[in-house]
Design a protein around this motif. Structure first.
Motif, PDB file in Angstrom:
ATOM      1  N   UNK A  96      -5.680 -40.839 -34.902  1.00 52.86           N
ATOM      2  CA  UNK A  96      -4.065 -40.374 -34.326  1.00 52.86           C
ATOM      3  C   UNK A  96      -3.727 -40.801 -33.213  1.00 52.86           C
ATOM      4  N   UNK A  97      -3.953 -42.099 -33.257  1.00 52.33           N
ATOM      5  CA  UNK A  97      -2.372 -42.681 -32.119  1.00 52.33           C
ATOM      6  C   UNK A  97      -3.084 -43.901 -30.684  1.00 52.33           C
ATOM      7  N   UNK A  98      -4.493 -42.550 -30.275  1.00 51.75           N
ATOM      8  CA  UNK A  98      -5.371 -43.409 -29.898  1.00 51.75           C
ATOM      9  C   UNK A  98      -5.057 -44.617 -29.185  1.00 51.75           C
ATOM     10  N   UNK A  99      -5.529 -45.896 -30.094  1.00 52.65           N
ATOM     11  CA  UNK A  99      -5.139 -47.335 -30.001  1.00 52.65           C
ATOM     12  C   UNK A  99      -3.377 -47.577 -29.920  1.00 52.65           C
ATOM     13  N   UNK A 100      -2.753 -46.411 -30.630  1.00 49.17           N
ATOM     14  CA  UNK A 100      -1.322 -47.052 -29.974  1.00 49.17           C
ATOM     15  C   UNK A 100      -0.747 -46.854 -28.766  1.00 49.17           C
ATOM     16  N   UNK A 101      -1.989 -45.799 -28.386  1.00 46.62           N
ATOM     17  CA  UNK A 101      -1.375 -46.056 -26.816  1.00 46.62           C
ATOM     18  C   UNK A 101      -1.526 -46.859 -25.947  1.00 46.62           C
ATOM     19  N   UNK A 102      -2.889 -46.966 -26.228  1.00 49.13           N
ATOM     20  CA  UNK A 102      -3.823 -48.148 -25.919  1.00 49.13           C
ATOM     21  C   UNK A 102      -3.375 -49.821 -25.177  1.00 49.13           C
ATOM     22  N   UNK A 103      -2.560 -49.775 -26.956  1.00 46.68           N
ATOM     23  CA  UNK A 103      -1.483 -51.217 -26.579  1.00 46.68           C
ATOM     24  C   UNK A 103      -0.302 -50.896 -26.091  1.00 46.68           C
ATOM     25  N   UNK A 104      -0.113 -49.999 -26.171  1.00 47.46           N
ATOM     26  CA  UNK A 104       1.381 -49.947 -25.113  1.00 47.46           C
ATOM     27  C   UNK A 104       0.692 -50.087 -23.860  1.00 47.46           C
ATOM     28  N   UNK A 105       0.099 -49.397 -23.809  1.00 49.05           N
ATOM     29  CA  UNK A 105       0.063 -49.547 -22.119  1.00 49.05           C
ATOM     30  C   UNK A 105      -0.546 -50.618 -22.004  1.00 49.05           C
ATOM     31  N   UNK A 106      -1.332 -50.899 -22.783  1.00 47.82           N
ATOM     32  CA  UNK A 106      -2.578 -53.217 -22.382  1.00 47.82           C
ATOM     33  C   UNK A 106      -0.657 -53.651 -22.954  1.00 47.82           C
ATOM     34  N   UNK A 107       0.313 -53.315 -23.085  1.00 53.05           N
ATOM     35  CA  UNK A 107       1.706 -54.376 -23.246  1.00 53.05           C
ATOM     36  C   UNK A 107       1.895 -55.389 -24.803  1.00 53.05           C
ATOM     37  N   UNK A 108       0.517 -55.052 -25.354  1.00 55.38           N
ATOM     38  CA  UNK A 108       0.361 -55.588 -26.505  1.00 55.38           C
ATOM     39  C   UNK A 108       1.509 -55.387 -27.851  1.00 55.38           C
ATOM     40  N   UNK A 109       2.223 -53.922 -27.215  1.00 52.35           N
ATOM     41  CA  UNK A 109       3.320 -53.258 -27.734  1.00 52.35           C
ATOM     42  C   UNK A 109       4.551 -53.242 -26.941  1.00 52.35           C
ATOM     43  N   UNK A 110       5.206 -52.681 -28.201  1.00 48.54           N
ATOM     44  CA  UNK A 110       7.003 -51.768 -27.014  1.00 48.54           C
ATOM     45  C   UNK A 110       7.046 -50.350 -28.147  1.00 48.54           C
ATOM     46  N   UNK A 111       7.719 -49.671 -27.150  1.00 48.30           N
ATOM     47  CA  UNK A 111       7.993 -48.684 -28.128  1.00 48.30           C
ATOM     48  C   UNK A 111       9.059 -48.717 -28.822  1.00 48.30           C
ATOM     49  N   UNK A 112       9.065 -47.655 -29.814  1.00 47.42           N
ATOM     50  CA  UNK A 112      10.753 -47.710 -31.034  1.00 47.42           C
ATOM     51  C   UNK A 112      11.271 -46.996 -29.740  1.00 47.42           C
ATOM     52  N   UNK A 113      10.882 -46.212 -29.586  1.00 50.30           N
ATOM     53  CA  UNK A 113      12.025 -44.911 -28.643  1.00 50.30           C
ATOM     54  C   UNK A 113      11.066 -44.546 -27.710  1.00 50.30           C
ATOM     55  N   UNK A 114      12.075 -43.809 -26.648  1.00 53.56           N
ATOM     56  CA  UNK A 114      11.466 -43.860 -25.442  1.00 53.56           C
ATOM     57  C   UNK A 114      11.021 -44.537 -24.386  1.00 53.56           C
ATOM     58  N   UNK A 115      10.726 -44.441 -23.237  1.00 55.86           N
ATOM     59  CA  UNK A 115      10.451 -45.275 -22.205  1.00 55.86           C
ATOM     60  C   UNK A 115       8.399 -45.380 -21.847  1.00 55.86           C
ATOM     61  N   UNK A 116       8.084 -46.691 -21.609  1.00 57.55           N
ATOM     62  CA  UNK A 116       6.663 -46.392 -21.287  1.00 57.55           C
ATOM     63  C   UNK A 116       7.269 -47.320 -20.097  1.00 57.55           C
ATOM     64  N   UNK A 117       6.478 -46.786 -18.773  1.00 51.51           N
ATOM     65  CA  UNK A 117       6.412 -47.918 -17.771  1.00 51.51           C
ATOM     66  C   UNK A 117       4.731 -47.377 -17.426  1.00 51.51           C
ATOM     67  N   UNK A 118       4.155 -49.464 -16.649  1.00 51.44           N
ATOM     68  CA  UNK A 118       3.284 -49.041 -16.609  1.00 51.44           C
ATOM     69  C   UNK A 118       2.949 -50.559 -15.652  1.00 51.44           C
ATOM     70  N   UNK A 119       2.656 -50.047 -14.502  1.00 48.75           N
ATOM     71  CA  UNK A 119       2.315 -50.828 -13.105  1.00 48.75           C
ATOM     72  C   UNK A 119       3.487 -51.159 -12.635  1.00 48.75           C
ATOM     73  N   UNK A 120       4.511 -49.867 -12.898  1.00 48.92           N
ATOM     74  CA  UNK A 120       5.870 -50.358 -12.694  1.00 48.92           C
ATOM     75  C   UNK A 120       6.509 -50.845 -12.503  1.00 48.92           C
ATOM     76  N   UNK A 121       6.963 -51.722 -14.803  1.00 53.02           N
ATOM     77  CA  UNK A 121       7.104 -52.180 -15.328  1.00 53.02           C
ATOM     78  C   UNK A 121       7.845 -51.527 -16.616  1.00 53.02           C
ATOM     79  N   UNK A 122       9.136 -51.088 -16.616  1.00 54.44           N
ATOM     80  CA  UNK A 122       9.380 -50.559 -17.683  1.00 54.44           C
ATOM     81  C   UNK A 122       9.322 -51.868 -18.773  1.00 54.44           C
ATOM     82  N   UNK A 123       8.358 -51.246 -20.406  1.00 56.06           N
ATOM     83  CA  UNK A 123       8.501 -52.479 -21.087  1.00 56.06           C
ATOM     84  C   UNK A 123      10.025 -52.686 -21.973  1.00 56.06           C
TER      85      UNK A 123
END
Lengths: 305, 235
Positions: B55-82
């Motif tokens: 379903x994409x759970x691991x992908x969401x976690x890996x984005x939060x874990x900074x192991x991936x960068x999004x292809x589109x849109x924005x991810x902000x983790x702890x104040x940092x825009x990936x």
């Protein structure tokens, strides 16, 4: 009680050492194969360095000594009838000649004593020794010009064979330096292969450290420190093996450079060895290992986010 | 704290790490892993991340874990825009994030205490402080007696608690857990979940991806429900 305490101490040291080696590089980059390979290459490098240095010494000696010397032989009467004076003036005026000097008769007699005895029955010729500005490109042509300028003079041009020897020595120098570069290149490749093998074996551990916040500098530094240690030790071992070999060669070459061969190990010409270069060899090898490991690991780490 | 805005993720060859990561999961190679995913996780919250396999759970976690960068849109983790953060600034940010994996990912050649100490050593903490913090963490996880043992000698539950101790030893602001109970029996799973909840009570933002419905029922909390890479429910 003493034994358990000792065992406990050893285990604690082991745990501490493992803690400082989270990638387990001591196991995957073992202290056997890589240092042994590097030691062999350091031995070759030391031989190449010594070969280059020896060839340089011979070149310098031949260029500065016999290589610049030619002799002009005049009849014995030339010393008294003015031909010697005119010949010296003519030779001194030639641009190729740095110095023209009549050989002392006493010295000439001493040189010929083994063949002519204490009181030579034949008159000795007058000899003019020439020191040249530089090694002539065509010693035969220069000899012809001198013979023309000094009527009745017979020119002995040592430079022909000396020039060939010098060219040979210079070629040896170039070959030795090329061999040195080749050895350095092979050493770099060997270290890179060893580091890549280490990366392959510890890929999971590297990614874990990366995910835990380790920087590229930290991870590459761990590999580089291990590689530098192993390569440096290998370089030291190779250099230590090379030293007596080189001393033996120096002993064989001693008569060629005006020395005397040694009679035992201590009498070998240890002082003639290129100690500075030899001392630098393990350090340079360690530096090479460090740089190679850094470059290899950092390049691999670039694929991680 | 964590904000996803219209996040899409596509595992094109160019975007995926060439060597892959040890955390790769089956299904991660599909062309589009996430579509237009948006949510915000407040600081100090606890969220379940639910959904079927792929379903994409691991992908969401890996984005939060900074192991991936999004292809589109924005991810902000702890104040940092990936999308904007430089690669060299990521390690410092990763040290503020703790992660627990289903397969533990303990270093097999290190004793438990050195595994737990790893984040502290990476951060360059003094050895004296490391010993004290590790001892405290091992007590918290109930592993004092296992400190000198290698992970292979521990049970699955003990290994997961050691992994959890390693994940929280830096007092992370964000704690992520990817199927942390997947390899554990019920008793061990509840024990691990209790530790995760304790971290939440201490103020850490916690996100737990799981299939274990029994655990979700035992620990009611807001949930993100993913299906086919889309967020279908948040609350």
């Amino acid at each position: 009680m003493a034994e358990p305490r000792l065992r406990h101490g050893a285990e604690a040291r082991l745990r501490r050492s493992r803690g400082r080696d989270p990638l387990g590089l001591r196991r995957v980059m073992s202290d056997r194969l890589l240092p042994a390979l590097v030691a062999a290459m350091a031995l070759l490098a030391a031989l190449a360095i010594a070969g280059a240095r020896g060839a340089a010494d011979l070149t310098s000696r031949w260029e500065g000594g016999a290589a610049t010397a030619m002799t002009v032989q005049l009849p014995s009467a030339a010393a008294t009838d003015g031909r010697l004076t005119r010949a010296l003036a003519t030779l001194a005026a030639m641009p190729e000649v740095a110095e023209a000097r009549a050989m002392d008769q006493a010295r000439l007699r001493a040189l010929l004593r083994p063949w002519l005895g204490e009181a030579p029955a034949v008159p000795l010729p007058t000899i003019i020794e020439l020191r040249l500005e530089e090694l002539p490109r065509d010693p035969a042509a220069l000899a012809d010009r001198i013979a023309t300028a000094v009527p009745g003079g017979a020119v002995e041009a040592h430079g022909v064979w000396v020039a060939r020897l010098v060219a040979l020595a210079r070629s040896l120098q170039a070959v030795a330096l090329a061999a040195l570069l080749l050895v350095a290149g092979i050493a770099t490749a060997v270290v890179a292969v060893a580091v890549r093998a280490g990366i392959a074996a510890r890929r999971e551990a590297i990614t874990i450290l990366h995910d835990l916040g380790a920087t590229d500098t930290d991870i590459a530094g761990r590999f580089a420190a291990r590689a530098a240690l192993l390569v440096g030790l290998g370089g030291l071992a190779g250099t230590l093996v090379a030293a007596p070999v080189l001393a033996g060669f120096a002993d064989l070459a001693a008569p060629l450079v005006g020395g005397q061969p040694g009679v035992d190990l201590l009498a070998l010409p240890w002082g003639k060895l290129p100690w500075l270069e030899l001392a630098l060899l393990p350090c340079l090898a360690a530096g090479l290992g460090w740089l190679t490991a850094q470059a290899t690991v950092r390049r691999w780490l670039r694929r991680l986010p | 704290m964590v904000r996803f805005a219209g996040v899409g993720l596509r595992y094109a060859n160019a975007a995926r790490p060439v060597g892959g990561l040890a955390g790769d999961r089956p299904g991660a190679g599909e062309p589009a892993a996430l579509h237009d995913v948006s949510f915000t996780l407040p600081q100090g919250s606890f969220h379940w991340l639910l959904g079927p396999s792929g379903a994409g759970k691991s992908s969401v976690l890996r984005l939060m874990q900074l192991s991936l960068r999004p292809t589109s849109g924005s991810v902000e983790v702890l104040g940092a825009d990936l999308s904007r953060i430089r690669r060299r600034d990521l390690p410092a940010l990763r040290r503020r994030i703790g992660t627990v994996w289903q397969d533990f990912r303990l270093l097999p050649h290190l004793p438990v205490q050195d595994n737990v100490a790893l984040p502290l050593r990476i951060a360059g903490r003094a050895e004296g402080q490391i010993r004290a913090d590790v001892a405290e963490m091992l007590r918290w996880a109930g592993l004092e007696s296992k400190a000198g043992q290698l992970p292979a000698t521990l049970s699955g539950g003990e290994q997961q608690r050691a992994a959890l101790a390693r994940a929280v030893v830096m007092r992370p602001a964000l704690l992520l857990a990817d199927e942390p109970t997947g390899n554990l029996d019920t008793v061990q799973a509840r024990r691990v979940l209790a530790l995760l909840h304790e971290m939440h009570r201490l103020g850490t933002t916690v996100v737990v991806a799981t299939h274990a419905e029994a655990l979700v029922e035992a620990y009611p909390a807001p949930a993100l429900w993913l299906e086919r890479g889309r967020l279908v429910s948040h609350g």
